[in-house]
Design a protein around this motif. Structure first.
Motif, PDB file in Angstrom:
ATOM      1  N   LEU A 121      40.871  38.691  41.725  1.00  0.00           N
ATOM      2  CA  LEU A 121      40.142  39.496  42.711  1.00  0.00           C
ATOM      3  C   LEU A 121      40.779  40.873  42.909  1.00  0.00           C
ATOM      4  O   LEU A 121      40.267  41.868  42.435  1.00  0.00           O
ATOM      5  CB  LEU A 121      40.068  38.731  44.044  1.00  0.00           C
ATOM      6  CG  LEU A 121      39.323  37.390  44.009  1.00  0.00           C
ATOM      7  CD1 LEU A 121      39.403  36.687  45.359  1.00  0.00           C
ATOM      8  CD2 LEU A 121      37.869  37.579  43.591  1.00  0.00           C
ATOM      9  N   ASP A 122      41.925  40.929  43.600  1.00  0.00           N
ATOM     10  CA  ASP A 122      42.562  42.209  43.903  1.00  0.00           C
ATOM     11  C   ASP A 122      42.917  42.973  42.637  1.00  0.00           C
ATOM     12  O   ASP A 122      43.560  42.430  41.729  1.00  0.00           O
ATOM     13  CB  ASP A 122      43.835  41.995  44.722  1.00  0.00           C
ATOM     14  CG  ASP A 122      43.561  41.448  46.115  1.00  0.00           C
ATOM     15  OD1 ASP A 122      42.480  41.721  46.656  1.00  0.00           O
ATOM     16  OD2 ASP A 122      44.445  40.742  46.657  1.00  0.00           O
ATOM     17  N   ASP A 123      42.525  44.226  42.594  1.00  0.00           N
ATOM     18  CA  ASP A 123      42.776  45.146  41.480  1.00  0.00           C
ATOM     19  C   ASP A 123      42.036  44.766  40.202  1.00  0.00           C
ATOM     20  O   ASP A 123      42.233  45.407  39.168  1.00  0.00           O
ATOM     21  CB  ASP A 123      44.278  45.316  41.193  1.00  0.00           C
ATOM     22  CG  ASP A 123      44.953  46.197  42.235  1.00  0.00           C
ATOM     23  OD1 ASP A 123      44.286  47.097  42.765  1.00  0.00           O
ATOM     24  OD2 ASP A 123      46.143  45.975  42.528  1.00  0.00           O
ATOM     25  N   GLY A 177      41.762  39.221  34.355  1.00  0.00           N
ATOM     26  CA  GLY A 177      42.573  39.727  35.448  1.00  0.00           C
ATOM     27  C   GLY A 177      43.388  40.934  35.041  1.00  0.00           C
ATOM     28  O   GLY A 177      43.562  41.221  33.858  1.00  0.00           O
ATOM     29  N   ASP A 178      43.898  41.644  36.046  1.00  0.00           N
ATOM     30  CA  ASP A 178      44.569  42.922  35.791  1.00  0.00           C
ATOM     31  C   ASP A 178      46.057  42.799  35.539  1.00  0.00           C
ATOM     32  O   ASP A 178      46.669  43.719  34.989  1.00  0.00           O
ATOM     33  CB  ASP A 178      44.374  43.855  36.998  1.00  0.00           C
ATOM     34  CG  ASP A 178      45.183  43.389  38.200  1.00  0.00           C
ATOM     35  OD1 ASP A 178      46.214  44.010  38.510  1.00  0.00           O
ATOM     36  OD2 ASP A 178      44.801  42.392  38.832  1.00  0.00           O
ATOM     37  N   ASP A 179      46.672  41.720  35.955  1.00  0.00           N
ATOM     38  CA  ASP A 179      48.123  41.624  35.849  1.00  0.00           C
ATOM     39  C   ASP A 179      48.515  40.992  34.511  1.00  0.00           C
ATOM     40  O   ASP A 179      48.120  39.860  34.212  1.00  0.00           O
ATOM     41  CB  ASP A 179      48.685  40.797  37.007  1.00  0.00           C
ATOM     42  CG  ASP A 179      50.184  40.923  37.134  1.00  0.00           C
ATOM     43  OD1 ASP A 179      50.903  40.419  36.245  1.00  0.00           O
ATOM     44  OD2 ASP A 179      50.652  41.534  38.113  1.00  0.00           O
ATOM     45  N   ALA A 180      49.295  41.719  33.725  1.00  0.00           N
ATOM     46  CA  ALA A 180      49.655  41.231  32.388  1.00  0.00           C
ATOM     47  C   ALA A 180      50.384  39.904  32.461  1.00  0.00           C
ATOM     48  O   ALA A 180      50.127  38.989  31.665  1.00  0.00           O
ATOM     49  CB  ALA A 180      50.505  42.275  31.668  1.00  0.00           C
ATOM     50  N   ALA A 213      42.167  34.873  27.361  1.00  0.00           N
ATOM     51  CA  ALA A 213      42.413  35.838  28.420  1.00  0.00           C
ATOM     52  C   ALA A 213      41.910  37.216  28.025  1.00  0.00           C
ATOM     53  O   ALA A 213      42.118  37.669  26.901  1.00  0.00           O
ATOM     54  CB  ALA A 213      43.901  35.908  28.747  1.00  0.00           C
ATOM     55  N   VAL A 214      41.246  37.865  28.978  1.00  0.00           N
ATOM     56  CA  VAL A 214      40.904  39.278  28.858  1.00  0.00           C
ATOM     57  C   VAL A 214      41.728  40.031  29.893  1.00  0.00           C
ATOM     58  O   VAL A 214      41.692  39.703  31.092  1.00  0.00           O
ATOM     59  CB  VAL A 214      39.402  39.531  29.094  1.00  0.00           C
ATOM     60  CG1 VAL A 214      39.134  41.040  29.188  1.00  0.00           C
ATOM     61  CG2 VAL A 214      38.576  38.926  27.971  1.00  0.00           C
ATOM     62  N   TRP A 215      42.472  41.010  29.415  1.00  0.00           N
ATOM     63  CA  TRP A 215      43.296  41.827  30.304  1.00  0.00           C
ATOM     64  C   TRP A 215      42.490  43.018  30.779  1.00  0.00           C
ATOM     65  O   TRP A 215      42.025  43.830  29.969  1.00  0.00           O
ATOM     66  CB  TRP A 215      44.539  42.284  29.551  1.00  0.00           C
ATOM     67  CG  TRP A 215      45.546  43.040  30.373  1.00  0.00           C
ATOM     68  CD1 TRP A 215      45.797  42.899  31.703  1.00  0.00           C
ATOM     69  CD2 TRP A 215      46.459  44.039  29.895  1.00  0.00           C
ATOM     70  NE1 TRP A 215      46.804  43.743  32.091  1.00  0.00           N
ATOM     71  CE2 TRP A 215      47.230  44.458  31.003  1.00  0.00           C
ATOM     72  CE3 TRP A 215      46.693  44.601  28.634  1.00  0.00           C
ATOM     73  CZ2 TRP A 215      48.219  45.435  30.887  1.00  0.00           C
ATOM     74  CZ3 TRP A 215      47.675  45.560  28.519  1.00  0.00           C
ATOM     75  CH2 TRP A 215      48.433  45.973  29.636  1.00  0.00           C
TER      76      TRP A 215
END
Length: 242
Positions: A26-28, A194-197, A211-213
């Motif tokens: 969610l966030d970012d 998600g945004d966090d690696a 996973a999609v970054w």
């Protein structure tokens, strides 16, 4: 001349055919979080000025409020998976240190929490979520305390799973496996976005998912094994999966 960029590891191949469900941060990933937190902290500070002036005098800035919240991470490691509890107890500690009534932590936190839900979605978030939800069951998987229903996007999700509810946080494989279990699919049939690696992409891959970054800032990938795909926008995610 500038040094050449290092060779990147070859990207894994995203297998769209095996995707039976989507999990998404969610966030970012769906909205930028810090403008929301800064606004909520400013509102909290104003509330303290009106209702707990000694606390407002001791903690005169949002930076001071954030510092005591970060201190709570050390003081109460048992709460590290529950951002709401961390924030509430940091407000209580601030009130106690200033000599104000500790019970004021409850209404103060409720004010902060309501404002924290007033996020500004990325422009392409609704279209992307509608696209995903029309093709797959979607589960929100977050370490944060956003409520998808209060945010106004709950209708896109079959479930919403938070670290606070489960008791473990990303990148722990158990939170990813719990999401897959909610949809009665195997982890290898789930695509996580998600945004966090580390927490999102690496965590999902370690849990057996694709996973999609989500990487609009174009950060360098920090690990040897790359994600299955990287996108710079939610529109690009939609195009990837179309």
């Amino acid at each position: 001349m500038p040094a050449p960029l290092p060779d990147l590891p070859p990207a894994q191949s995203l297998d769209k055919g095996r995707i039976r469900a989507i999990t998404i941060d969610l966030d970012d990933t769906l909205w930028p979080i810090w403008p929301t937190i800064e606004r909520a902290e400013a509102l909290l500070l104003q509330w303290l000025t009106d209702h707990a002036p000694a606390t407002a005098a001791l903690f005169q800035s949002t930076e001071a409020l954030r510092a005591i919240r970060n201190q709570m991470v050390t003081l109460r490691p048992d709460l590290n998976h529950d951002l709401s509890a961390l924030r509430r107890e940091s407000i209580r500690l601030a009130l106690t240190q200033a000599g104000d009534e500790p019970a004021l932590a409850e209404p103060a936190f409720e004010l902060f929490f309501a404002e924290r839900q007033r996020v500004q979605l990325f422009d392409d978030a609704h279209d992307t979520l509608a696209f995903l939800a029309s093709r797959y069951p979607v589960v929100a998987v977050s370490n944060g305390n956003a409520d998808v229903h209060k945010v106004g996007i709950g209708h896109y999700f079959q479930h919403s799973l938070s670290a606070a509810v489960l008791g473990v946080a990303k990148p722990d494989a158990r939170i990813f496996h719990a999401a897959a279990g909610m949809l009665q699919v195997s982890p290898h049939e789930v695509l996580h976005v998600g945004d966090d690696a580390a927490l999102d992409a690496r965590g999902a891959m370690d849990a057996g998912m694709q996973a999609v970054w989500f990487n609009p800032a174009e950060h360098a990938w920090p690990y040897d094994t790359p994600p299955h795909a990287t996108v710079g926008s939610l529109t690009a995610l939609r195009e990837l999966l179309d």
